[in-house]
Design a protein around this motif. Structure first.
Motif: not given
Ligand SMILES: NC(=O)c1ccc[n+]([C@@H]2O[C@H](COP(=O)([O-])OP(=O)(O)OC[C@H]3O[C@@H](n4cnc5c(N)ncnc54)[C@H](OP(=O)(O)O)[C@@H]3O)[C@@H](O)[C@H]2O)c1
Length: 222
Positions: A13-14, A16-17, A37, A60, A73-76, A100-101, A141, A143
């Motif tokens: 995952g790329t 913020v997390v 990806r 990945y 750290c990818t989207s749920g 993830s969530n 929490i 990031a």
């Molecule tokens: N943001 C926060 O503070 C926070 C806090 C707690 C938990 N979380 C959880 O942590 C995870 C990451 O959060 P985030 O905010 O950093 O980013 P995000 O926008 O939720 O996810 C980003 C990553 O997911 C990848 N992704 C999305 N769809 C995909 C697919 N179909 N196949 C493969 N990869 C895919 C993206 O790849 P691309 O770059 O190629 O699009 C990117 O690397 C999430 O599950 C979120 O719910 C976040």
């Protein structure tokens, strides 16, 4: 400072997390490969450039192969696809810290969960990769606070882990305490504890809207 029994981490995952966790691991002296990806992902390449010689990026599968501990750290909604691309062979017997969530934004804000009652995304991962040592952690929490708990209330608040493998949980808890600075790590039991940790995020989103900041957390007080 070495606080984990490995020197190589893979971060899937790329966003913020992924960037926040990766940068903290580099600061602790580890080697980190960020996975996306496709190799050469713009955000991953920019992170590598800023993070220095211990940082690398790739697919990945490259990241999962590189790490003996892997952070998801990818989207749920993309998690199972990302892990599929990471390939089962690269996940076998390894610790997978799942941040993830399972958020469903299809009806707008606030989101709901796409997992049914009595299940969780972490359990879906564990079922799909039975030998992988899945540890749910840090999903409750924002990031910035994950790696710097003192940003909130002097650090007097709590983080949670759950998973089926006691040794994996202990290793992740040690990293959270000694590497990320958490004072209190609650063991929420086996992987079914993720139902509570992921469900809590509905409360988290509501509190975020009410408080007007993402930098808050909870503390369990007896
Ligand atoms: N943001 C926060 O503070 C926070 C806090 C707690 C938990 N979380 C959880 O942590 C995870 C990451 O959060 P985030 O905010 O950093 O980013 P995000 O926008 O939720 O996810 C980003 C990553 O997911 C990848 N992704 C999305 N769809 C995909 C697919 N179909 N196949 C493969 N990869 C895919 C993206 O790849 P691309 O770059 O190629 O699009 C990117 O690397 C999430 O599950 C979120 O719910 C976040």
């Amino acid at each position: 400072m070495q606080v984990a029994q490995t020197s190589n981490f893979g971060v899937l995952g790329t966003g913020v997390v992924g960037q926040t966790i990766s940068s903290r691991l580099i600061a602790l002296g580890y080697h980190v490969r960020m996975g996306a990806r496709q190799a050469g992902n713009e955000k991953a390449a920019a992170w590598v450039k800023a993070a220095g010689a211990s940082a690398s990026e790739g697919t990945y599968a490259d990241a999962a192969n590189f790490g003996s501990v892997i952070f998801n750290c990818t989207s749920g909604s993309g998690t199972l696809a990302a892990l599929g691309a990471a390939k089962a062979d690269n996940l076998r017997d390894k610790i997978l810290v799942d941040i993830s969530n399972p958020l469903d934004f299809s009806k707008g804000m606030p989101p709901s969960l796409f997992t049914p009652t009595g299940d969780s995304l972490a359990e879906q991962i564990q079922r799909a990769y039975p030998s992988t040592r899945v540890v749910k952690a840090l999903n409750t929490i924002t990031a910035s606070v994950m790696v710097e708990p003192t940003r909130v209330g002097g650090g007097e608040h709590d983080v949670f882990v759950c998973g089926n493998d006691a040794a994996a949980k202990a290793q992740v808890a040690a990293l959270l305490r000694d590497g990320f600075g958490w004072k209190t790590v609650h063991d929420f039991g086996d992987i079914t504890g993720a139902r509570a940790l992921e469900g809590y995020v509905l409360f988290w989103v509501r509190a975020w809207a009410t408080l007007g900041t993402a930098e808050f957390n909870l503390r369990l007080v007896r």
